[in-house]
Write an enzyme that holds these catalytic residues in place. Structure first.
Site, mmCIF file in Angstrom:
data_model
loop_
_atom_site.group_PDB
_atom_site.id
_atom_site.type_symbol
_atom_site.label_atom_id
_atom_site.label_comp_id
_atom_site.label_asym_id
_atom_site.label_seq_id
_atom_site.Cartn_x
_atom_site.Cartn_y
_atom_site.Cartn_z
ATOM 1 N N GLN A 44 1.963 -5.810 -3.408
ATOM 2 C CA GLN A 44 2.249 -5.877 -1.903
ATOM 3 C C GLN A 44 3.635 -5.313 -1.727
ATOM 4 O O GLN A 44 3.774 -4.399 -2.490
ATOM 5 C CB GLN A 44 2.706 -7.408 -1.441
ATOM 6 C CG GLN A 44 1.379 -8.457 -1.222
ATOM 7 C CD GLN A 44 0.660 -8.867 -2.346
ATOM 8 O OE1 GLN A 44 1.432 -9.420 -3.257
ATOM 9 N NE2 GLN A 44 -0.472 -8.605 -2.921
ATOM 10 N N LYS B 55 1.732 2.309 -4.877
ATOM 11 C CA LYS B 55 2.358 1.754 -6.319
ATOM 12 C C LYS B 55 1.205 1.951 -7.539
ATOM 13 O O LYS B 55 1.738 2.282 -8.649
ATOM 14 C CB LYS B 55 2.449 0.076 -6.063
ATOM 15 C CG LYS B 55 3.417 -0.310 -5.148
ATOM 16 C CD LYS B 55 3.575 -1.673 -4.958
ATOM 17 C CE LYS B 55 2.375 -2.445 -4.310
ATOM 18 N NZ LYS B 55 1.956 -2.147 -2.978
ATOM 19 N N GLY C 229 -4.901 -4.436 -3.748
ATOM 20 C CA GLY C 229 -5.764 -3.405 -4.147
ATOM 21 C C GLY C 229 -4.793 -1.814 -4.318
ATOM 22 O O GLY C 229 -4.166 -1.585 -3.528
ATOM 23 N N HIS C 230 -4.869 -1.732 -5.758
ATOM 24 C CA HIS C 230 -3.830 -0.623 -6.226
ATOM 25 C C HIS C 230 -5.010 0.551 -6.564
ATOM 26 O O HIS C 230 -5.824 0.369 -7.595
ATOM 27 C CB HIS C 230 -2.915 -0.874 -7.240
ATOM 28 C CG HIS C 230 -2.113 -2.158 -6.971
ATOM 29 N ND1 HIS C 230 -1.231 -2.705 -7.759
ATOM 30 C CD2 HIS C 230 -1.732 -2.622 -5.716
ATOM 31 C CE1 HIS C 230 -0.423 -3.303 -7.119
ATOM 32 N NE2 HIS C 230 -0.755 -3.470 -5.809
ATOM 33 N N ASP D 284 0.635 -1.254 -0.097
ATOM 34 C CA ASP D 284 -0.069 0.012 -0.007
ATOM 35 C C ASP D 284 0.777 1.236 0.059
ATOM 36 O O ASP D 284 0.515 2.406 0.495
ATOM 37 C CB ASP D 284 -0.902 -0.123 1.184
ATOM 38 C CG ASP D 284 -1.913 -1.131 1.242
ATOM 39 O OD1 ASP D 284 -2.264 -1.632 0.148
ATOM 40 O OD2 ASP D 284 -2.247 -1.701 2.209
HETATM 41 P P1 GDP Z 1 -0.772 0.501 -3.398
HETATM 42 O O1 GDP Z 1 -1.447 -0.921 -3.237
HETATM 43 O O2 GDP Z 1 0.534 0.212 -3.211
HETATM 44 O O3 GDP Z 1 -1.231 0.688 -4.931
HETATM 45 O O4 GDP Z 1 -1.449 1.521 -2.402
HETATM 46 P P2 GDP Z 1 -2.908 1.807 -2.036
HETATM 47 O O5 GDP Z 1 -3.788 1.979 -3.386
HETATM 48 O O6 GDP Z 1 -3.411 0.450 -1.496
HETATM 49 O O7 GDP Z 1 -2.798 2.662 -0.969
HETATM 50 C C1 GDP Z 1 -2.503 3.859 -1.201
HETATM 51 C C2 GDP Z 1 -3.402 5.157 -0.915
HETATM 52 O O8 GDP Z 1 -2.731 6.400 -0.954
HETATM 53 C C3 GDP Z 1 -4.502 4.956 -2.049
HETATM 54 O O9 GDP Z 1 -5.700 5.569 -1.167
HETATM 55 C C4 GDP Z 1 -4.032 6.284 -2.996
HETATM 56 O O10 GDP Z 1 -5.139 6.947 -3.695
HETATM 57 C C5 GDP Z 1 -3.684 7.169 -1.928
HETATM 58 N N1 GDP Z 1 -2.107 7.867 -2.481
HETATM 59 C C6 GDP Z 1 -1.085 7.664 -3.265
HETATM 60 N N2 GDP Z 1 -0.203 8.409 -3.386
HETATM 61 C C7 GDP Z 1 -0.928 9.425 -2.354
HETATM 62 C C8 GDP Z 1 -0.334 10.896 -2.170
HETATM 63 O O11 GDP Z 1 0.689 11.200 -2.531
HETATM 64 N N3 GDP Z 1 -1.201 11.663 -1.234
HETATM 65 C C9 GDP Z 1 -2.615 11.276 -1.085
HETATM 66 N N4 GDP Z 1 -2.987 12.004 0.102
HETATM 67 N N5 GDP Z 1 -2.849 9.848 -1.176
HETATM 68 C C10 GDP Z 1 -2.063 9.135 -1.979
HETATM 69 P P1 IMO Z 2 -0.770 -3.985 -2.474
HETATM 70 O O1 IMO Z 2 -0.510 -4.762 -3.452
HETATM 71 C C1 IMO Z 2 -0.772 -4.377 2.095
HETATM 72 C C2 IMO Z 2 -1.093 -8.357 3.779
HETATM 73 C C3 IMO Z 2 -2.269 -8.850 4.345
HETATM 74 C C4 IMO Z 2 -1.556 -9.972 5.559
HETATM 75 C C5 IMO Z 2 -0.590 -10.529 4.591
HETATM 76 C C6 IMO Z 2 -0.909 -11.787 4.047
HETATM 77 O O2 IMO Z 2 -2.228 -3.292 -2.198
HETATM 78 O O3 IMO Z 2 0.084 -3.418 -1.454
HETATM 79 P P2 IMO Z 2 -2.396 -12.560 2.230
HETATM 80 O O4 IMO Z 2 -3.902 -12.338 1.879
HETATM 81 O O5 IMO Z 2 -1.643 -12.095 1.147
HETATM 82 O O6 IMO Z 2 -2.294 -14.016 2.560
HETATM 83 O O7 IMO Z 2 -2.084 -12.053 3.441
HETATM 84 O O8 IMO Z 2 -0.350 -9.859 3.572
HETATM 85 N N1 IMO Z 2 -1.267 -8.107 2.158
HETATM 86 C C7 IMO Z 2 -1.193 -6.777 2.087
HETATM 87 N N2 IMO Z 2 -0.895 -5.915 2.627
HETATM 88 N N3 IMO Z 2 -1.040 -4.537 0.634
HETATM 89 C C8 IMO Z 2 -1.139 -5.480 0.234
HETATM 90 O O9 IMO Z 2 -1.243 -5.561 -1.374
HETATM 91 C C9 IMO Z 2 -1.277 -6.660 0.661
HETATM 92 N N4 IMO Z 2 -1.473 -8.056 0.211
HETATM 93 C C10 IMO Z 2 -1.514 -8.766 1.273
HETATM 94 O O10 IMO Z 2 -2.743 -7.897 5.142
HETATM 95 O O11 IMO Z 2 -0.847 -9.177 6.573
HETATM 96 MG MG MG Z 3 -2.999 -1.690 -1.797
#
Ligand code: GDP
Ligand code: IMO
Ligand code: MG
Length: 420
Positions: free
Chosen positions: A221, A16, A40-41, A13
């Protein structure tokens, strides 16, 4: 030609999806190589929020090809749901999506086993998407793959044997057995919808490289969730680090040109396991701003200070050439800001994260305190437009990490980025 691997440098998270969306402007092809719909991206474009789980984050840009590689585990029903959901939002998905015939399938018994294991002591805090059990079957050489799903007779035969085996396990765990007929019907229906996307993606990618196409490898991840290098056992079941991009796509290491690491300006983690710099007050502050809720499960993310011990190690394992720092704006009104520069374990300083989970849990962060900037950064589009204390902070955490700073993200939308 520049093939780029993008990696999360913390616990997932990192943002990415946002950085992939920015980098896709230059790429021709975006590939997922590991993980499944545990990812979840988030991409925010023209005010619409898209959360991608299995489909590469490049899908929102027209003319780009998205590939789900052999290393990904695919829940076909979830993939059909994701395609339908994106189409409803006006995203075109037809010849721009390719799915590897060698990718393994996530089946309902994987999800139930995942849920059952999570009821027990020592739970991991998984996303309950069946990821661990699906990779378990792959390693045990008893998995079903996309190529099976496209051959109904083969699929049904293999599935029947797997359902008999898994129903015995489910019964022993006190869980309800599953119906072969129901799963068979649902999966074959999904298979029919996915058939036109399924191909040998290894050959596709090699031909693309021969034609000088630029490929972006979208890590899922983060480094510390890697099955080998992460905080085992509190990890996911795939190689989330740079090597996973090769094994999960069939593209050899010497065809990779650079590795971009994404890190938040602070740390977050969702699920169990140590987060050495975890801080309740910072967690509360970020949650009060409506930030740091999981994109896949909606769970509250645990938050902590920036951890340079972790990001330095991530730089080493992945060979990070460039860093993108995201969510700088999350610290806009935090003052003072703490940065973890080393750990202390049993009274001694430690500068790499220990491999043992209980040792890591006993590591105390050693902090340096820095000044906050108390100014919104959302509107900065050039590095010089950031407040001086914010510039100092991003330079400081990049230097501690040991790689070149190339991007700073100051908001979730595509345009809220500073490219250095
Ligand atoms: P990922 O799994 O690495 O793609 O990240 P996620 O989407 O799960 O979580 C990142 C969160 O931060 C999401 O809600 C994005 O919309 C948000 N996000 C990403 N970059 C920024 C930033 O620079 N500022 C803010 N406020 N939100 C951001
Ligand atoms: P993105 O790509 C954050 C975490 C879960 C748990 C561990 C194992 O959005 O960054 P799993 O379901 O993979 O067996 O869970 O890994 N986890 C993540 N945490 N971002 C993710 O993906 C994750 N995918 C799995 O919360 O701790
Ligand atoms: Mg994510």
């Amino acid at each position: 030609m520049a093939n780029t691997i993008l990696i999360g440098m913390q616990w997932g998270d990192e943002g990415k999806g946002k950085i992939i969306d920015v980098l896709t402007a230059r790429a021709d092809i975006v590939v997922r190589s590991q993980g499944g719909n545990n990812a979840g991206h988030t991409v925010i474009y023209r005010g619409v929020k898209y959360v991608l789980h299995l489909i590469p984050s490049g899908i929102l840009r027209r003319g780009k090809i998205c590939v789900i590689g052999n290393g990904v585990v695919i829940d076909p029903v979830a993939l059909v749901g994701e395609i339908d959901g994106l189409r409803k939002l006006g995203v075109k998905i037809d010849k721009n999506l390719l799915v590897s015939d060698c990718a393994h399938l996530v089946l309902p018994y994987h999800r139930i086993l995942d849920e059952q294991r999570e009821l027990r002591r020592g739970r991991i805090g998984t996303t309950k998407r069946g990821i661990g059990p699906a990779y378990g079957d792959k390693a045990a050489r008893t998995g079903l793959r996309m190529s099976d799903l496209t051959q109904p007779i083969v699929f049904s035969k293999k599935l029947q044997a797997k359902v008999i085996e898994n129903n015995r396990i489910l019964q022993a765990l006190g869980a309800r057995p599953i119906s072969f007929r129901e799963v068979n019907e649902t999966y074959l229906a999904a298979g029919k919808k996915l058939r036109s996307f399924v191909t040998n993606t290894v050959v596709y990618l090699h031909r693309a490289i021969e034609r000088d196409k630029e490929i972006l490898f979208e890590g899922a991840q983060g480094t510390f969730l890697d099955i080998d290098h992460g905080t085992y056992p509190y990890v996911t079941s795939s190689n989330t680090t740079a090597g996973g991009a090769c094994t999960g796509t069939g593209v050899p290491p010497h065809r990779m040109d650079r590795v971009v690491g994404v890190m938040k300006a602070y740390s977050t983690r969702v699920g169990e396991g140590a987060l050495p710099t975890e801080d309740d007050e910072l967690t509360q502050t970020l949650h009060n701003l409506g930030r740091e809720f999981g994109a896949t499960t909606g769970r509250k993310r645990r938050c902590g200070w920036f951890d340079a011990v972790a990001t330095r190690y991530a730089r080493m394992i992945n060979g990070i050439d460039e860093i993108a720092i995201t969510n700088l704006d999350g610290l806009d009104h935090v003052d003072p800001i703490r940065v973890c520069v080393a750990y202390r374990l049993n009274g001694k300083p430690v500068d790499v994260p220990p491999c043992d989970a209980s040792q890591l849990a006993n590591c105390e962060p050693i902090y340096k305190q820095v000044r906050g900037w108390n100014t919104p950064t959302h509107s900065a589009r050039k590095f010089s437009q950031l407040p001086p204390a914010a510039r100092k902070y991003v330079r400081y955490i990049s230097e501690l990490t040991g790689a070149k700073l190339s991007m700073v993200s100051v908001g979730p939308a595509r345009g809220e980025i500073i490219v250095l």
